[in-house]
Motif scaffolding. Structure first.
Motif, PDB file in Angstrom:
ATOM      1  N   TYR A   1     -13.739  -9.397  -0.071  1.00 18.08           N
ATOM      2  CA  TYR A   1     -12.935  -8.399  -0.766  1.00 18.08           C
ATOM      3  C   TYR A   1     -11.481  -8.847  -0.682  1.00 18.08           C
ATOM      4  O   TYR A   1     -10.979  -9.136   0.400  1.00 18.08           O
ATOM      5  CB  TYR A   1     -13.093  -7.029  -0.110  1.00 18.08           C
ATOM      6  N   VAL A   2     -10.820  -8.912  -1.831  1.00 18.67           N
ATOM      7  CA  VAL A   2      -9.392  -9.190  -1.867  1.00 18.67           C
ATOM      8  C   VAL A   2      -8.772  -7.991  -2.569  1.00 18.67           C
ATOM      9  O   VAL A   2      -9.106  -7.693  -3.714  1.00 18.67           O
ATOM     10  CB  VAL A   2      -9.064 -10.509  -2.591  1.00 18.67           C
ATOM     11  N   ASN A   3      -7.918  -7.303  -1.849  1.00 17.32           N
ATOM     12  CA  ASN A   3      -7.477  -5.996  -2.325  1.00 17.32           C
ATOM     13  C   ASN A   3      -5.981  -5.804  -2.148  1.00 17.32           C
ATOM     14  O   ASN A   3      -5.402  -6.243  -1.150  1.00 17.32           O
ATOM     15  CB  ASN A   3      -8.192  -4.904  -1.536  1.00 17.32           C
ATOM     16  N   ASP A   4      -5.374  -5.122  -3.133  1.00 13.88           N
ATOM     17  CA  ASP A   4      -3.974  -4.715  -3.007  1.00 13.88           C
ATOM     18  C   ASP A   4      -3.802  -3.849  -1.768  1.00 13.88           C
ATOM     19  O   ASP A   4      -4.706  -3.094  -1.389  1.00 13.88           O
ATOM     20  CB  ASP A   4      -3.547  -3.873  -4.221  1.00 13.88           C
ATOM     21  N   ASN A   5      -2.617  -3.940  -1.183  1.00  7.59           N
ATOM     22  CA  ASN A   5      -2.312  -3.060  -0.056  1.00  7.59           C
ATOM     23  C   ASN A   5      -1.538  -1.825  -0.518  1.00  7.59           C
ATOM     24  O   ASN A   5      -1.246  -0.957   0.281  1.00  7.59           O
ATOM     25  CB  ASN A   5      -1.543  -3.811   1.030  1.00  7.59           C
ATOM     26  N   PHE A   6      -1.217  -1.754  -1.803  1.00  6.48           N
ATOM     27  CA  PHE A   6      -0.523  -0.613  -2.409  1.00  6.48           C
ATOM     28  C   PHE A   6       0.782  -0.299  -1.693  1.00  6.48           C
ATOM     29  O   PHE A   6       1.179   0.861  -1.564  1.00  6.48           O
ATOM     30  CB  PHE A   6      -1.434   0.620  -2.471  1.00  6.48           C
ATOM     31  N   GLY A   7       1.441  -1.338  -1.193  1.00  3.29           N
ATOM     32  CA  GLY A   7       2.732  -1.160  -0.531  1.00  3.29           C
ATOM     33  C   GLY A   7       2.638  -0.578   0.868  1.00  3.29           C
ATOM     34  O   GLY A   7       3.647  -0.242   1.463  1.00  3.29           O
ATOM     35  N   ARG A   8       1.430  -0.479   1.404  1.00  5.40           N
ATOM     36  CA  ARG A   8       1.249   0.069   2.759  1.00  5.40           C
ATOM     37  C   ARG A   8       1.231  -1.090   3.751  1.00  5.40           C
ATOM     38  O   ARG A   8       0.182  -1.541   4.191  1.00  5.40           O
ATOM     39  CB  ARG A   8      -0.064   0.843   2.839  1.00  5.40           C
ATOM     40  N   TRP A   9       2.398  -1.538   4.130  1.00  4.90           N
ATOM     41  CA  TRP A   9       2.515  -2.729   4.955  1.00  4.90           C
ATOM     42  C   TRP A   9       2.085  -2.515   6.394  1.00  4.90           C
ATOM     43  O   TRP A   9       1.920  -3.457   7.143  1.00  4.90           O
ATOM     44  CB  TRP A   9       3.935  -3.270   4.886  1.00  4.90           C
ATOM     45  N   ARG A  10       1.846  -1.300   6.793  1.00  2.47           N
ATOM     46  CA  ARG A  10       1.370  -1.049   8.149  1.00  2.47           C
ATOM     47  C   ARG A  10      -0.130  -0.757   8.178  1.00  2.47           C
ATOM     48  O   ARG A  10      -0.691  -0.488   9.222  1.00  2.47           O
ATOM     49  CB  ARG A  10       2.122   0.129   8.771  1.00  2.47           C
ATOM     50  N   SER A  11      -0.766  -0.811   7.047  1.00  4.10           N
ATOM     51  CA  SER A  11      -2.184  -0.464   6.982  1.00  4.10           C
ATOM     52  C   SER A  11      -3.055  -1.697   7.172  1.00  4.10           C
ATOM     53  O   SER A  11      -2.595  -2.832   7.101  1.00  4.10           O
ATOM     54  CB  SER A  11      -2.513   0.207   5.651  1.00  4.10           C
ATOM     55  N   HIS A  12      -4.320  -1.460   7.400  1.00  2.52           N
ATOM     56  CA  HIS A  12      -5.310  -2.520   7.502  1.00  2.52           C
ATOM     57  C   HIS A  12      -6.482  -2.131   6.601  1.00  2.52           C
ATOM     58  O   HIS A  12      -6.513  -1.041   6.026  1.00  2.52           O
ATOM     59  CB  HIS A  12      -5.750  -2.736   8.957  1.00  2.52           C
ATOM     60  N   HIS A  13      -7.485  -2.998   6.493  1.00  6.07           N
ATOM     61  CA  HIS A  13      -8.531  -2.768   5.501  1.00  6.07           C
ATOM     62  C   HIS A  13      -9.322  -1.492   5.752  1.00  6.07           C
ATOM     63  O   HIS A  13      -9.699  -0.809   4.808  1.00  6.07           O
ATOM     64  CB  HIS A  13      -9.444  -3.982   5.371  1.00  6.07           C
ATOM     65  N   ASP A  14      -9.553  -1.113   6.998  1.00  9.16           N
ATOM     66  CA  ASP A  14     -10.276   0.138   7.255  1.00  9.16           C
ATOM     67  C   ASP A  14      -9.488   1.346   6.765  1.00  9.16           C
ATOM     68  O   ASP A  14     -10.060   2.284   6.218  1.00  9.16           O
ATOM     69  CB  ASP A  14     -10.585   0.294   8.747  1.00  9.16           C
TER      70      ASP A  14
END
Length: 184
Positions: free
Chosen positions: A50-63
């Motif tokens: 899976y290659v996915n945008d982070n939607f500008g959430r630079w502190r988030s992770h895939h879960d």
């Protein structure tokens, strides 16, 4: 299957963006074939990345991205294609799956020289990713019924460009050779 990986582009999504209302009908058509394709890849031992945008959430992770999408108004489009425990996950910030991501390194470390693309958006992220794969000498197959578009005319043109200019194989999700280099 060594040498080939299925890439699922940007399907972990809340659909809270400007063009979502134009994209959603196509996603609804593509999610069934995409889900079947992912299940088939898993059965056949093909890596699912899976290659996915982070939607500008630079502190988030895939879960966190997955939890947010599953809690959103279009969870029914995310649930059928959600990553499992064996899925690999790469976060991206721009259109191409390769642009400033570790994907190229991951593919090389897995000895993958052919990718099968599904996901969204055909005339944007799928197109740019196919081009970036091509210039890296990675073979590309695009699964026509498992990619979603915003504008059908641009998606058709993008598919033609991928085939003609990048040598991409265009197949349908039920084609026998979908995970073979060069498609069916």
């Amino acid at each position: 299957m060594p040498g080939t990986a299925l890439i699922v582009i940007d399907m972990i999504n809340t659909y809270e963006h400007q063009d979502a209302h134009l994209l959603l009908p196509s996603v609804r058509e593509a999610v069934g074939p995409m889900s079947a394709l992912i299940a088939r890849a898993r059965r056949e031992g093909v890596d699912v990345i899976y290659v996915n945008d982070n939607f500008g959430r630079w502190r988030s992770h895939h879960d966190e991205l997955l939890e947010t999408a599953l809690a959103g108004p279009h969870a029914d489009l995310v649930e059928p294609v959600r990553p499992d425990d064996d899925s690999l996950f790469v976060v991206k910030a721009r259109h191409s799956i390769f642009y400033q991501t570790p994907l190229e390194y991951l593919l090389r470390s897995q000895q993958t020289d052919h990718i099968v693309l599904c996901g969204q958006v055909t005339e944007q992220c799928v197109l740019y990713s196919a081009l970036d794969a091509h210039i890296r000498h990675v073979g590309v197959t695009v699964v026509r019924d498992a990619v979603a578009h915003i504008h059908a005319d641009l998606a058709d043109a993008a598919l033609r460009m991928m085939k003609r200019n990048m040598g991409a194989a265009l197949v349908d999700s039920e084609d026998a050779g979908v995970f073979e280099a060069g498609g069916a």
